[in-house]
Design a protein around this motif. Structure first.
Motif, PDB file in Angstrom:
ATOM      1  N   GLY A 180       0.625  -1.287  -0.541  1.00 17.69           N
ATOM      2  CA  GLY A 180       0.308   0.059  -0.230  1.00 17.69           C
ATOM      3  C   GLY A 180       1.140   1.633   0.014  1.00 17.69           C
ATOM      4  N   GLU A 181       2.468   0.981  -0.360  1.00 18.63           N
ATOM      5  CA  GLU A 181       3.052   2.757  -0.201  1.00 18.63           C
ATOM      6  C   GLU A 181       3.058   2.590  -2.055  1.00 18.63           C
ATOM      7  N   SER A 182       1.915   3.930  -2.510  1.00 21.58           N
ATOM      8  CA  SER A 182       1.854   3.910  -3.671  1.00 21.58           C
ATOM      9  C   SER A 182       2.700   4.898  -4.131  1.00 21.58           C
ATOM     10  N   SER A 183       2.630   5.934  -3.468  1.00 20.15           N
ATOM     11  CA  SER A 183       4.560   6.458  -4.039  1.00 20.15           C
ATOM     12  C   SER A 183       5.044   5.910  -4.110  1.00 20.15           C
ATOM     13  N   GLU A 184       5.925   5.289  -2.971  1.00 20.20           N
ATOM     14  CA  GLU A 184       6.941   4.810  -3.168  1.00 20.20           C
ATOM     15  C   GLU A 184       7.325   3.762  -4.609  1.00 20.20           C
ATOM     16  N   ALA A 185       6.072   3.074  -5.090  1.00 22.81           N
ATOM     17  CA  ALA A 185       6.143   2.079  -5.695  1.00 22.81           C
ATOM     18  C   ALA A 185       6.516   2.397  -7.041  1.00 22.81           C
ATOM     19  N   TRP A 188       9.676   3.654  -7.513  1.00 21.95           N
ATOM     20  CA  TRP A 188      10.877   3.000  -8.011  1.00 21.95           C
ATOM     21  C   TRP A 188      10.624   2.395  -9.345  1.00 21.95           C
ATOM     22  N   PHE A 189       8.723   2.105 -10.003  1.00 22.47           N
ATOM     23  CA  PHE A 189       8.990   1.713 -11.189  1.00 22.47           C
ATOM     24  C   PHE A 189       9.111   2.984 -12.032  1.00 22.47           C
ATOM     25  N   SER A 190       9.182   3.724 -12.077  1.00 21.86           N
ATOM     26  CA  SER A 190       9.504   4.651 -13.279  1.00 21.86           C
ATOM     27  C   SER A 190      10.531   4.799 -13.388  1.00 21.86           C
ATOM     28  N   ARG A 191      11.641   4.683 -11.916  1.00 15.64           N
ATOM     29  CA  ARG A 191      12.857   4.623 -12.164  1.00 15.64           C
ATOM     30  C   ARG A 191      13.619   3.414 -13.291  1.00 15.64           C
ATOM     31  N   ILE A 204      10.862  -3.848 -17.650  1.00 15.38           N
ATOM     32  CA  ILE A 204      10.522  -1.969 -18.289  1.00 15.38           C
ATOM     33  C   ILE A 204       9.449  -2.395 -18.310  1.00 15.38           C
ATOM     34  N   ARG A 205       8.972  -3.067 -19.552  1.00 13.25           N
ATOM     35  CA  ARG A 205       7.557  -3.563 -19.311  1.00 13.25           C
ATOM     36  C   ARG A 205       6.401  -3.507 -18.611  1.00 13.25           C
ATOM     37  N   ALA A 206       6.954  -4.781 -17.353  1.00 18.56           N
ATOM     38  CA  ALA A 206       6.162  -4.957 -16.185  1.00 18.56           C
ATOM     39  C   ALA A 206       6.262  -3.334 -15.400  1.00 18.56           C
ATOM     40  N   SER A 207       7.322  -2.942 -15.380  1.00 17.16           N
ATOM     41  CA  SER A 207       7.260  -2.164 -15.040  1.00 17.16           C
ATOM     42  C   SER A 207       6.156  -0.963 -15.188  1.00 17.16           C
ATOM     43  N   ARG A 208       6.492  -0.694 -16.421  1.00 13.67           N
ATOM     44  CA  ARG A 208       4.423   0.201 -16.560  1.00 13.67           C
ATOM     45  C   ARG A 208       4.068   0.291 -16.686  1.00 13.67           C
ATOM     46  N   GLU A 209       3.593  -1.451 -17.132  1.00 15.27           N
ATOM     47  CA  GLU A 209       2.025  -1.548 -16.806  1.00 15.27           C
ATOM     48  C   GLU A 209       2.149  -1.352 -14.798  1.00 15.27           C
ATOM     49  N   GLN A 210       2.612  -2.200 -14.376  1.00 22.22           N
ATOM     50  CA  GLN A 210       1.816  -1.531 -12.709  1.00 22.22           C
ATOM     51  C   GLN A 210       2.159  -0.181 -12.511  1.00 22.22           C
ATOM     52  N   TRP A 211       3.008   0.566 -12.817  1.00 18.72           N
ATOM     53  CA  TRP A 211       2.971   2.314 -12.804  1.00 18.72           C
ATOM     54  C   TRP A 211       1.613   2.780 -13.909  1.00 18.72           C
ATOM     55  N   GLN A 212       1.678   2.147 -14.522  1.00 14.63           N
ATOM     56  CA  GLN A 212      -0.287   2.693 -14.597  1.00 14.63           C
ATOM     57  C   GLN A 212      -0.937   2.245 -14.102  1.00 14.63           C
ATOM     58  N   GLN A 213      -1.185   1.144 -14.142  1.00 12.96           N
ATOM     59  CA  GLN A 213      -2.072   0.268 -12.967  1.00 12.96           C
ATOM     60  C   GLN A 213      -2.613   1.613 -11.749  1.00 12.96           C
ATOM     61  N   ARG A 215      -1.235   4.648 -11.736  1.00 15.81           N
ATOM     62  CA  ARG A 215      -1.714   6.059 -11.561  1.00 15.81           C
ATOM     63  C   ARG A 215      -3.193   5.707 -11.713  1.00 15.81           C
ATOM     64  N   GLU A 216      -3.619   5.013 -11.920  1.00 20.92           N
ATOM     65  CA  GLU A 216      -5.043   4.836 -12.570  1.00 20.92           C
ATOM     66  C   GLU A 216      -6.025   4.836 -11.176  1.00 20.92           C
ATOM     67  N   GLU A 217      -5.270   3.539 -10.188  1.00 21.31           N
ATOM     68  CA  GLU A 217      -6.384   3.308  -8.961  1.00 21.31           C
ATOM     69  C   GLU A 217      -5.799   5.107  -8.082  1.00 21.31           C
ATOM     70  N   MET A 218      -4.494   5.482  -8.342  1.00 19.74           N
ATOM     71  CA  MET A 218      -4.330   6.355  -7.736  1.00 19.74           C
ATOM     72  C   MET A 218      -6.205   7.657  -7.156  1.00 19.74           C
ATOM     73  N   ALA A 219      -5.921   7.788  -8.829  1.00 23.24           N
ATOM     74  CA  ALA A 219      -6.240   8.806  -9.842  1.00 23.24           C
ATOM     75  C   ALA A 219      -8.097   8.619  -9.285  1.00 23.24           C
ATOM     76  N   ASP A 220      -8.513   7.581  -9.452  1.00 24.94           N
ATOM     77  CA  ASP A 220      -9.970   7.068  -9.058  1.00 24.94           C
ATOM     78  C   ASP A 220      -9.729   7.308  -7.656  1.00 24.94           C
ATOM     79  N   ALA A 221      -8.874   6.959  -6.363  1.00 24.96           N
ATOM     80  CA  ALA A 221      -9.077   7.108  -5.455  1.00 24.96           C
ATOM     81  C   ALA A 221      -8.776   8.586  -4.811  1.00 24.96           C
ATOM     82  N   GLU A 222      -8.870   9.514  -5.356  1.00 24.42           N
ATOM     83  CA  GLU A 222      -8.890  11.269  -5.937  1.00 24.42           C
ATOM     84  C   GLU A 222      -9.857  11.122  -5.395  1.00 24.42           C
TER      85      GLU A 222
END
Ligand SMILES: [Zn+2]
Length: 242
Positions: A180-185, A188-191, A204-213, A215-222
């Motif tokens: 649940g440490e989304s901003s830390e996650a 790392w993915f963006s790095r 790189i592909r896996a990180s991009r997918e997880q980062w995207q997911q 971003r969507e979750e965080m936008a929903d929560a907001e």
């Protein structure tokens, strides 16, 4: 064909020889894998259950990535901290989930007592979290994911950028996401995605997918918290995840 076969192993602590079971290569393929590499296997034959070798005589538990020999001082540390409480038990045959968990916990105690490499400790902690996941024990899983995360971060700090550490960085991002440490996650993915020196296409592909997911979750929560504040019922019902 029996998916298990036995092999003899000599204990690096007490030097006695004992049989331990392994899974035949043809049974090692996972049917599916979680985003943090936790595998699921057919017929309940999980090769991860057999990674830890436990000496029935002295209880010394290790994996093939661990130290290959011990100094007298390490043996003494093991006996004083762990071995002294050992009573003869045999994990050499087929293991169920509880037995596998007991083996990993022994490997953790053993590794800690002899000052095992952090990378090995991190892997053991992560495996314990997976075993709790198989059991559906979410709280225990979370506890060990956090321990594993702290340990992987130590590995990263020790090894730094000297190695190709894309997979390690991905795991750190992924475990942050799972606890649940989304901003830390995201950090790392963006790095991984942005570091031009990283060539590991799969990570790189896996990180991009997880980062995207994320971003969507965080936008929903907001959006949901904004809706909560304004109490706009119509808007809220629209933006709730299905
Ligand atoms: Zn032994």
């Amino acid at each position: 064909m029996d998916p298990l076969y036995q092999t003899n192993f000599q204990c690096i602590c007490c030097e006695s020889s004992y049989p331990t079971s392994r899974v035949r290569p043809s049974f090692k393929k996972a049917v599916t894998t979680d985003t943090d590499f936790c595998g699921y296997y057919k017929n309940g034959i999980n090769p991860d259950f057999y990674v830890v070798r436990v000496c029935p005589s002295c209880g010394f538990a290790s994996t093939e990535n661990g130290v290959s020999q011990l100094s007298d001082r390490q043996k003494k540390q093991y006996y004083e901290q762990v071995g002294v409480r050992w009573s003869v038990r045999d994990f050499g045959g087929e293991r169920d989930l509880d037995q596998a968990l007991a083996c990993y916990k022994l490997a953790l105690l053993t590794g800690q007592s002899v000052g095992e490499k952090e990378r090995v400790i991190a892997g053991i902690l992560h495996h314990i979290a997976w075993l709790y996941r198989y059991q559906g024990k979410a709280q225990d899983e979370q506890r060990f994911l956090r321990f594993a995360l702290q340990s992987y971060i130590k590995v990263y700090e020790e090894e730094g950028e000297q190695l190709n550490n894309a997979r390690l960085m991905y795991i750190i991002g992924e475990l942050n996401k799972r606890v649940g440490e989304s901003s830390e996650a995201v950090r790392w993915f963006s790095r991984i995605v942005n570091d031009k020196r990283i060539m590991d296409a799969a990570m790189i592909r896996a990180s991009r997918e997880q980062w995207q997911q994320l971003r969507e979750e965080m936008a929903d929560a907001e959006q949901m918290s904004v809706d909560g504040l304004t109490d706009n019922k119509e808007h809220r019902s629209k933006s709730q995840p299905v």
